[in-house]
Design a protein around this motif. Sequence first.
Motif, PDB file in Angstrom:
ATOM      1  N   SER A   1       1.022   6.463  -3.821  1.00 49.24           N
ATOM      2  CA  SER A   1       0.210   5.813  -3.318  1.00 49.24           C
ATOM      3  C   SER A   1      -0.345   5.276  -4.685  1.00 49.24           C
ATOM      4  CB  SER A   1      -1.107   6.287  -2.552  1.00 49.24           C
ATOM      5  OG  SER A   1      -2.106   5.297  -2.849  1.00 49.24           O
TER       6      SER A   1
ATOM      7  N   MET B   1       7.765   8.958  -3.298  1.00 46.25           N
ATOM      8  CA  MET B   1       6.651   7.793  -3.052  1.00 46.25           C
ATOM      9  C   MET B   1       5.414   8.155  -3.895  1.00 46.25           C
ATOM     10  SD  MET B   1       3.948   8.202  -0.768  1.00 46.25           S
ATOM     11  CE  MET B   1       2.733   6.891  -0.108  1.00 46.25           C
TER      12      MET B   1
ATOM     13  N   LEU C   1      -4.759  -2.093  -4.480  1.00 44.65           N
ATOM     14  CA  LEU C   1      -4.024  -1.296  -3.318  1.00 44.65           C
ATOM     15  C   LEU C   1      -2.588  -1.651  -3.505  1.00 44.65           C
ATOM     16  CD1 LEU C   1      -5.121   0.423  -0.747  1.00 44.65           C
ATOM     17  CD2 LEU C   1      -4.495  -1.763   0.637  1.00 44.65           C
ATOM     18  N   CYS C   2      -1.676  -0.569  -3.869  1.00 44.62           N
ATOM     19  CA  CYS C   2      -0.164  -0.652  -3.822  1.00 44.62           C
ATOM     20  C   CYS C   2       0.436   0.573  -3.565  1.00 44.62           C
ATOM     21  CB  CYS C   2       0.321  -1.352  -4.997  1.00 44.62           C
ATOM     22  SG  CYS C   2       0.245  -0.037  -6.502  1.00 44.62           S
TER      23      CYS C   2
ATOM     24  N   LYS D   1      -3.863   5.055  -6.298  1.00 45.10           N
ATOM     25  CA  LYS D   1      -4.680   5.833  -6.894  1.00 45.10           C
ATOM     26  C   LYS D   1      -4.347   6.032  -8.304  1.00 45.10           C
ATOM     27  CE  LYS D   1      -5.439   6.558  -2.895  1.00 45.10           C
ATOM     28  NZ  LYS D   1      -4.672   7.501  -1.789  1.00 45.10           N
TER      29      LYS D   1
ATOM     30  N   ASP E   1       5.932  12.866  -1.954  1.00 43.44           N
ATOM     31  CA  ASP E   1       4.718  12.056  -2.027  1.00 43.44           C
ATOM     32  C   ASP E   1       4.133  12.544  -3.135  1.00 43.44           C
ATOM     33  OD1 ASP E   1       2.133  10.980  -2.095  1.00 43.44           O
ATOM     34  OD2 ASP E   1       1.944  10.937  -0.046  1.00 43.44           O
TER      35      ASP E   1
ATOM     36  N   SER F   1       0.868  -1.115   0.020  1.00 38.26           N
ATOM     37  CA  SER F   1       0.150  -0.175  -0.018  1.00 38.26           C
ATOM     38  C   SER F   1       0.816   1.162   0.108  1.00 38.26           C
ATOM     39  CB  SER F   1      -0.786   0.040   1.309  1.00 38.26           C
ATOM     40  OG  SER F   1      -0.172   0.272   2.451  1.00 38.26           O
TER      41      SER F   1
ATOM     42  N   THR G   1       1.720  11.321  -5.395  1.00 40.91           N
ATOM     43  CA  THR G   1       0.571  10.627  -5.424  1.00 40.91           C
ATOM     44  C   THR G   1      -0.080  11.558  -6.527  1.00 40.91           C
ATOM     45  OG1 THR G   1       0.733   9.407  -3.343  1.00 40.91           O
ATOM     46  CG2 THR G   1      -1.407   9.523  -4.755  1.00 40.91           C
TER      47      THR G   1
HETATM   48  C1  LIG Z   1      -4.152   7.348  -0.571  1.00 41.19           C
HETATM   49  C2  LIG Z   1      -2.738   8.394  -0.264  1.00 41.19           C
HETATM   50  C3  LIG Z   1      -1.875   7.677   0.538  1.00 41.19           C
HETATM   51  C4  LIG Z   1      -1.907   6.354   1.134  1.00 41.19           C
HETATM   52  O1  LIG Z   1      -1.885   5.421   0.197  1.00 41.19           O
HETATM   53  P1  LIG Z   1      -2.659   3.833   0.315  1.00 41.19           P
HETATM   54  O2  LIG Z   1      -2.279   3.369  -0.740  1.00 41.19           O
HETATM   55  O3  LIG Z   1      -3.951   4.055   0.868  1.00 41.19           O
HETATM   56  O4  LIG Z   1      -1.971   3.221   1.529  1.00 41.19           O
HETATM   57  C5  LIG Z   1      -0.923   8.485   0.566  1.00 41.19           C
HETATM   58  N1  LIG Z   1      -0.629   9.761   0.071  1.00 41.19           N
HETATM   59  C6  LIG Z   1      -1.424  10.244  -0.458  1.00 41.19           C
HETATM   60  C7  LIG Z   1      -1.323  11.646  -1.192  1.00 41.19           C
HETATM   61  C8  LIG Z   1      -2.731   9.630  -0.967  1.00 41.19           C
HETATM   62  O5  LIG Z   1      -3.705  10.194  -1.567  1.00 41.19           O
END
Ligand SMILES: *Cc1c(COP(=O)(O)O)cnc(C)c1O
Length: 436
Positions: free
Chosen positions: A235, A233, A247-248, A238, A213, A124, A215
């Motif tokens: 997520s 990093m 989930l990863c 998404k 992060d 995750s 994401t």
């Molecule tokens: C969803 C999210 C996470 C956590 O990710 P998971 O795959 O749910 O463990 C971390 N950072 C951001 C910005 C996210 O949107």
Amino acid sequence: MSPKSNKVENASVETSRHARYVEPSYETTNAAGLDLSCLGPATVALHADDPLNVVADVAPPIHVATTFRYPHDPAQLRPLYDRPEPYVLDPTEHVYSRATTHNSSRLEAILGALLHNDSLVYSSGLSAGHALMTVVNPGKISIGAGYHGFHATIGLHQRLAGSTVLPLDCKPEELGEGDLIWLETPVNPTGLAFNIQHLADKAHSRGAYLAVDSTFAPPPLQDPFEQGADFVMHSGTKYIGGHSDLLCGVLSAKDKSWYKRLYSDRLVMGNVVGGLESWLAVRSLRTLELRITRESASAQHLVQALHGALMGQATVKGLAACDIHIVRRVVKEVQHASLQTQDRQDWLDKQMPNGFGPVFSITMQEEEDARKFPSKLQLYHHATSLGGVESLIEWRYMTDNTVDKDLLRLSIGVENVNDLLADLLQGFRQLVKEKV
Ligand SMILES: *Cc1c(COP(=O)(O)O)cnc(C)c1O
């Protein structure tokens, strides 16, 4: 099997003794002789894993084996303990699925090429973040707003390792050797961006590291390494998964020695991604660029329309005069990185040259309207998470009590953007109607 030492300083952390060490070479040439570094991300996403295709199938097969036969020829048997350190498995030599699998190795080959550095996939996003905290083991971590779950992960490290938390805008002197700045950009839930290079310079001036992060801005929107990040990093749940069905987490390191330590740690933490999820993620990466550029452009179109209405523009593309009036009655503010460029923030155009991300937020005039609005919509699911092909809206207070109750977060999917705008407008109209 257990490591003799897991100290961060020890670059050759001893691990499974499973494998001979082979330098991963994702960025160079693949088996077909393609130089991936000359190819665009859309092509890379389709071909970076070609060398790991062991069958004639055009679409990757699903592999579910947890264990793999050793070579039949006794002369080829290479006992685990006879190999040189450090142990990083060749992505074609599978032994046990806590180390590698066919599907996860293909996924990592693509991600390594797309993110421009060797990448590891986890169970995750939070387990990827946790892996980073464990390997860097910072005395201090500087962090601002952002995904609330990761603040809880840090709480765990405060408990276990006594790390201290500093604000993102702490003074450089407050940071020391081996500390970590954790930057989420664009940030959850607003979609606003922060200057990566600025924070990289601050971290490096003190011998600290910068982890981003990213994401909310997957490739091809943003490459934090180019702006000085040491770790990136995602997520993967998404945009990398992209279909709300897996989930990863993904972690990529600029420095090869950090990659090897992370690889070793993952083997003993066991926080690996499953073969089925990896297969789904490879399927999804094939269309990453198509999805992301479309979703990001649609988000910007919606943001411009709503923001234009709020700014009192007489005419807004896609909106009738009465729509402008309706938007102003119920919406207080729209937030998205695309609006920040109006302040002539040159760093942002450099940091996000291909779009500002598919997530933005709306603040409503009245808290009660934020609670009611998602139920008025037909094309947006009212659900948490983001990054799927289907548009989502969330009254964010449902899952995050650190945000104001008037905030809605939108994650734009691949639907027709005019339909998405029309749905928002009819929803606002219903809210206004209920007021009279
Ligand atoms: C969803 C999210 C996470 C956590 O990710 P998971 O795959 O749910 O463990 C971390 N950072 C951001 C910005 C996210 O949107």
